[in-house]
Design a protein around this motif. Structure first.
Motif, PDB file in Angstrom:
ATOM      1  N   GLU A 193       0.888  -0.946   0.123  1.00 42.13           N
ATOM      2  CA  GLU A 193       0.020   0.008  -0.192  1.00 42.13           C
ATOM      3  C   GLU A 193       0.645   1.394   0.303  1.00 42.13           C
ATOM      4  N   ASP A 194       2.131   0.928   0.448  1.00 40.93           N
ATOM      5  CA  ASP A 194       2.868   2.317   0.785  1.00 40.93           C
ATOM      6  C   ASP A 194       3.156   2.464  -0.651  1.00 40.93           C
ATOM      7  N   MET A 195       3.532   1.280  -1.574  1.00 42.13           N
ATOM      8  CA  MET A 195       3.697   1.548  -2.645  1.00 42.13           C
ATOM      9  C   MET A 195       2.590   2.068  -3.323  1.00 42.13           C
ATOM     10  N   ASN A 196       1.636   2.611  -3.207  1.00 43.24           N
ATOM     11  CA  ASN A 196       0.516   2.538  -3.839  1.00 43.24           C
ATOM     12  C   ASN A 196      -0.047   1.208  -4.658  1.00 43.24           C
ATOM     13  N   VAL A 197       0.071   0.174  -4.663  1.00 47.38           N
ATOM     14  CA  VAL A 197      -0.701  -0.677  -4.892  1.00 47.38           C
ATOM     15  C   VAL A 197      -2.106  -0.768  -4.070  1.00 47.38           C
ATOM     16  N   ASP A 198      -3.091  -1.464  -5.968  1.00 44.65           N
ATOM     17  CA  ASP A 198      -4.310  -1.224  -5.086  1.00 44.65           C
ATOM     18  C   ASP A 198      -4.600  -2.814  -5.284  1.00 44.65           C
ATOM     19  N   LEU A 199      -4.367  -2.823  -3.318  1.00 41.15           N
ATOM     20  CA  LEU A 199      -5.091  -4.289  -3.294  1.00 41.15           C
ATOM     21  C   LEU A 199      -6.317  -4.498  -3.186  1.00 41.15           C
ATOM     22  N   ILE A 200      -7.239  -5.554  -3.128  1.00 40.16           N
ATOM     23  CA  ILE A 200      -8.706  -6.082  -3.372  1.00 40.16           C
ATOM     24  C   ILE A 200      -8.609  -6.459  -3.174  1.00 40.16           C
ATOM     25  N   THR A 201      -9.045  -7.409  -1.600  1.00 42.16           N
ATOM     26  CA  THR A 201      -9.181  -8.213  -1.292  1.00 42.16           C
ATOM     27  C   THR A 201     -10.443  -8.654  -0.643  1.00 42.16           C
ATOM     28  N   GLY A 202     -11.020 -10.436  -0.392  1.00 46.11           N
ATOM     29  CA  GLY A 202     -12.537 -10.822  -0.690  1.00 46.11           C
ATOM     30  C   GLY A 202     -13.369 -10.151  -2.295  1.00 46.11           C
ATOM     31  N   ALA A 203     -12.225 -10.379  -3.446  1.00 48.81           N
ATOM     32  CA  ALA A 203     -12.981 -10.324  -4.145  1.00 48.81           C
ATOM     33  C   ALA A 203     -13.110 -11.046  -5.063  1.00 48.81           C
ATOM     34  N   ARG A 204     -14.206 -11.431  -5.791  1.00 46.36           N
ATOM     35  CA  ARG A 204     -14.740 -12.688  -6.567  1.00 46.36           C
ATOM     36  C   ARG A 204     -14.614 -12.060  -8.362  1.00 46.36           C
ATOM     37  N   ILE A 205     -13.884 -12.459  -8.791  1.00 42.67           N
ATOM     38  CA  ILE A 205     -14.265 -12.311 -10.599  1.00 42.67           C
ATOM     39  C   ILE A 205     -15.303 -12.373 -11.166  1.00 42.67           C
ATOM     40  N   LEU A 206     -16.328 -12.126 -12.051  1.00 44.87           N
ATOM     41  CA  LEU A 206     -17.369 -12.976 -12.343  1.00 44.87           C
ATOM     42  C   LEU A 206     -17.551 -12.397 -13.664  1.00 44.87           C
ATOM     43  N   ASP A 207     -16.734 -12.133 -14.519  1.00 42.52           N
ATOM     44  CA  ASP A 207     -16.368 -11.907 -15.760  1.00 42.52           C
ATOM     45  C   ASP A 207     -15.530 -11.483 -16.154  1.00 42.52           C
ATOM     46  N   VAL A 208     -15.451 -11.359 -17.687  1.00 45.03           N
ATOM     47  CA  VAL A 208     -14.414 -10.995 -18.184  1.00 45.03           C
ATOM     48  C   VAL A 208     -14.821 -10.146 -19.180  1.00 45.03           C
ATOM     49  N   VAL A 209     -14.341  -8.798 -19.789  1.00 47.47           N
ATOM     50  CA  VAL A 209     -14.319  -7.859 -20.663  1.00 47.47           C
ATOM     51  C   VAL A 209     -13.442  -7.971 -21.361  1.00 47.47           C
ATOM     52  N   SER A 210     -13.475  -8.295 -22.954  1.00 46.30           N
ATOM     53  CA  SER A 210     -12.935  -8.609 -24.224  1.00 46.30           C
ATOM     54  C   SER A 210     -13.299  -7.366 -24.892  1.00 46.30           C
ATOM     55  N   LYS A 211     -11.961  -7.123 -25.623  1.00 46.15           N
ATOM     56  CA  LYS A 211     -12.865  -6.517 -27.271  1.00 46.15           C
ATOM     57  C   LYS A 211     -11.177  -7.319 -27.991  1.00 46.15           C
ATOM     58  N   GLY A 212     -11.748  -7.768 -29.307  1.00 45.97           N
ATOM     59  CA  GLY A 212     -10.870  -8.521 -29.895  1.00 45.97           C
ATOM     60  C   GLY A 212      -9.982  -9.784 -29.288  1.00 45.97           C
ATOM     61  N   GLU A 213      -9.012  -9.461 -29.477  1.00 45.11           N
ATOM     62  CA  GLU A 213      -7.952 -10.933 -28.214  1.00 45.11           C
ATOM     63  C   GLU A 213      -7.475 -10.443 -26.924  1.00 45.11           C
ATOM     64  N   ARG A 214      -8.400  -9.260 -26.699  1.00 49.38           N
ATOM     65  CA  ARG A 214      -7.925  -8.863 -24.864  1.00 49.38           C
ATOM     66  C   ARG A 214      -8.453  -8.705 -24.329  1.00 49.38           C
ATOM     67  N   ILE A 215      -8.537  -8.345 -23.321  1.00 45.56           N
ATOM     68  CA  ILE A 215      -9.304  -8.348 -21.828  1.00 45.56           C
ATOM     69  C   ILE A 215      -9.221  -7.061 -21.586  1.00 45.56           C
ATOM     70  N   THR A 216      -9.892  -6.403 -21.484  1.00 43.41           N
ATOM     71  CA  THR A 216     -10.064  -5.156 -20.872  1.00 43.41           C
ATOM     72  C   THR A 216     -10.735  -4.422 -19.792  1.00 43.41           C
ATOM     73  N   ALA A 217     -11.078  -5.164 -18.769  1.00 41.29           N
ATOM     74  CA  ALA A 217     -12.273  -4.699 -17.781  1.00 41.29           C
ATOM     75  C   ALA A 217     -12.392  -6.693 -16.584  1.00 41.29           C
ATOM     76  N   LEU A 218     -11.886  -6.296 -15.765  1.00 41.19           N
ATOM     77  CA  LEU A 218     -12.157  -7.570 -14.557  1.00 41.19           C
ATOM     78  C   LEU A 218     -13.887  -6.878 -14.510  1.00 41.19           C
ATOM     79  N   GLU A 219     -14.695  -8.270 -14.345  1.00 42.97           N
ATOM     80  CA  GLU A 219     -16.017  -7.840 -13.515  1.00 42.97           C
ATOM     81  C   GLU A 219     -16.045  -8.084 -12.485  1.00 42.97           C
ATOM     82  N   THR A 220     -15.581  -7.374 -10.994  1.00 44.05           N
ATOM     83  CA  THR A 220     -15.970  -8.102 -10.363  1.00 44.05           C
ATOM     84  C   THR A 220     -17.254  -8.033  -8.955  1.00 44.05           C
TER      85      THR A 220
END
Ligand code: FAD
Length: 401
Positions: A193-220
């Motif tokens: 956290e001191d390094m400004n890494v965003d830690l999200i615990t207790g998170a479940r990934i529900l879906d992936v959002v893709s554009k072409g062959e790339r993932i652009t977001a994770l739906e959690t």
């Protein structure tokens, strides 16, 4: 029938080959690996290698260490083993016979098989993986790490230190939940956290959002997390398919006895792939660490070279460098009944007792106490909770007695 054939030239296989000679073994030694590189250190791949664009692999030992000892290095994938006939086949080339066969095939990263194929999802196991990730990082601004275990957090810190935004998604309620005490997790989380890494615990990934062959977001279940690169660090499984196909008993790794022998004569397993009947715990243990692979390699080398078979009983230890934090663990905390915590997050020591027995010590930013703990555990010294609370000086006194 010729000598010892070792499948896998990672930390364990490479050590075994040189230790066989150092123990006086005179037969043929053949070290086979599908990875064409001179055997190299794996730990830097998730740490310094990602931070420095010109970092090179660090060989475990120079080529001369093998050549001078008369060790034959073969580059190729072993595709099948006839354990009864004591022969094995490579993808190409003649089949090889052996007297002793050692599985040192390591482990394989787990994958998120339900995800669609995507060109911007990486994981780190080999030099080629780390190279591919480093190249992809050049185009990335926002990186999501799936998994808050050792490798995920090391990669998170390394990438963050290159200036990119980093989010870690962890399903459990804290990072390092499977491997460390809550105080240790908190200390490491504070560093990130001191390094400004965003830690999200207790998170479940529900879906992936893709554009072409790339993932652009994770739906959690904690919201949408945008990304242009994903690194998956959700653990590893023993690479024991080859052994299983050869009817060598395997279940969470090759099943070996306390001396690291598989159920078939002349067959052994070491390192990440070995699931060992541990005389210390009375349970089976499969450990993924450099110390475990190299100490087991030395043990098997001695057994083969001297024909004297003894139980393997080294105390396991491990380190992880997560940004500026050095986390070190000695022993096994499973089943501990009491925890004694000393120090503050930046310089921490967590002692695990099972009844009156000291079973493990975790330290953060405290290498001297780690070494002390290794000496205590190696000598089976069991300090009382009071002595532990008094600190290192009191504990040192117990060893020199
Ligand atoms: C990125 C990363 C960071 C790590 N950091 C740390 C750390 O900080 N501290 C620590 O203690 N441990 C760390 N580890 C774990 C440590 O590297 C492993 O526990 C160790 O390498 C295990 O040694 P091994 O010999 O069992 O397997 P490996 O070193 O993985 O070697 C296995 C070899 O077998 C080869 N192989 C597999 N199947 C075949 C086949 N059929 N034919 C031919 N070759 C084959 C593979 O190519 C591979 O080279 C890290 C691991 C990784 C991946």
């Amino acid at each position: 029938m010729s000598g010892v054939v070792i499948i896998g030239a990672g930390h364990g296989g490479s050590q075994l080959a040189v230790s066989l000679r150092d123990e006086g073994y005179k037969g043929a030694v053949t070290l086979i690996d599908a990875d064409g590189e001179l055997p190299y250190h794996k730990p830097p791949l998730s740490k310094t290698f990602l931070k420095e664009s010109d970092a090179r692999p660090l060989p475990l030992r120079p080529a001369s260490a093998y050549d001078d000892r008369g060790i034959e290095r073969v580059v190729g994938r072993v595709t099948s083993v006839d354990a009864n006939g004591r022969r094995l086949k490579l993808e190409s080339g003649p089949s090889l016979s052996y007297e002793h066969l050692v599985f040192a095939t390591g482990s394989r990263n787990r994958r998120l098989s339900a995800w669609p194929a995507a060109g911007n999802v990486f994981s780190v196991r080999s030099l080629a993986d780390a190279h591919a990730l480093r190249i992809a990082m050049a185009e990335a601004r926002r990186v999501v790490i799936v998994g808050g275990g050792f490798i995920g957090l090391e990669v998170a810190a390394a990438i963050r230190s290159t200036g990119r935004d980093v989010v870690v998604l962890e399903t459990a309620d804290r990072v390092l939940r499977r491997v460390a005490a809550a105080d240790t997790s908190a200390a490491i989380a504070a560093v990130l956290e001191d390094m400004n890494v965003d830690l999200i615990t207790g998170a479940r990934i529900l879906d992936v959002v893709s554009k072409g062959e790339r993932i652009t977001a994770l739906e959690t279940d904690r919201g949408r997390v945008a990304c242009d690169l994903v690194v998956v660090g959700i653990g590893a499984d023993a690479d024991s398919d080859l052994a299983r196909a050869a009817a060598v008993a395997a279940d969470n790794g090759v099943l070996v006895d306390e001396a690291l022998r598989a159920a078939l004569p002349g067959v052994w397993a070491i390192g990440d792939v070995a699931n060992v009947a541990s005389p210390q715990t009375g349970t089976r243990l499969r450990i993924e660490s450099v110390q475990n692979a190299t100490d087991q390699a030395r043990h098997v080398a001695k057994s083969i070279a001297t024909s004297k078979v003894t139980p393997y009983q080294a105390v396991p230890w491990f380190w992880s460098d997560i940004g500026p934090a050095k986390l070190q663990i000695v022993g096994l905390s499973a089943g501990s009944t009491e925890r004694i915590v000393r120090g503050e997050p930046g310089r921490l020591a967590v002692y695990h007792l099972r009844g009156a027995e000291l079973v493990a010590v975790e330290t953060v930013g405290n290498p001297a106490e780690h070494i002390l703990a290794r000496r205590l555990l190696a000598a089976s010294v069991n300090p009382t909770a009071e002595q532990i609370r008094l600190g290192p000086e009191a504990l040192r006194g117990l060893i020199s007695l």
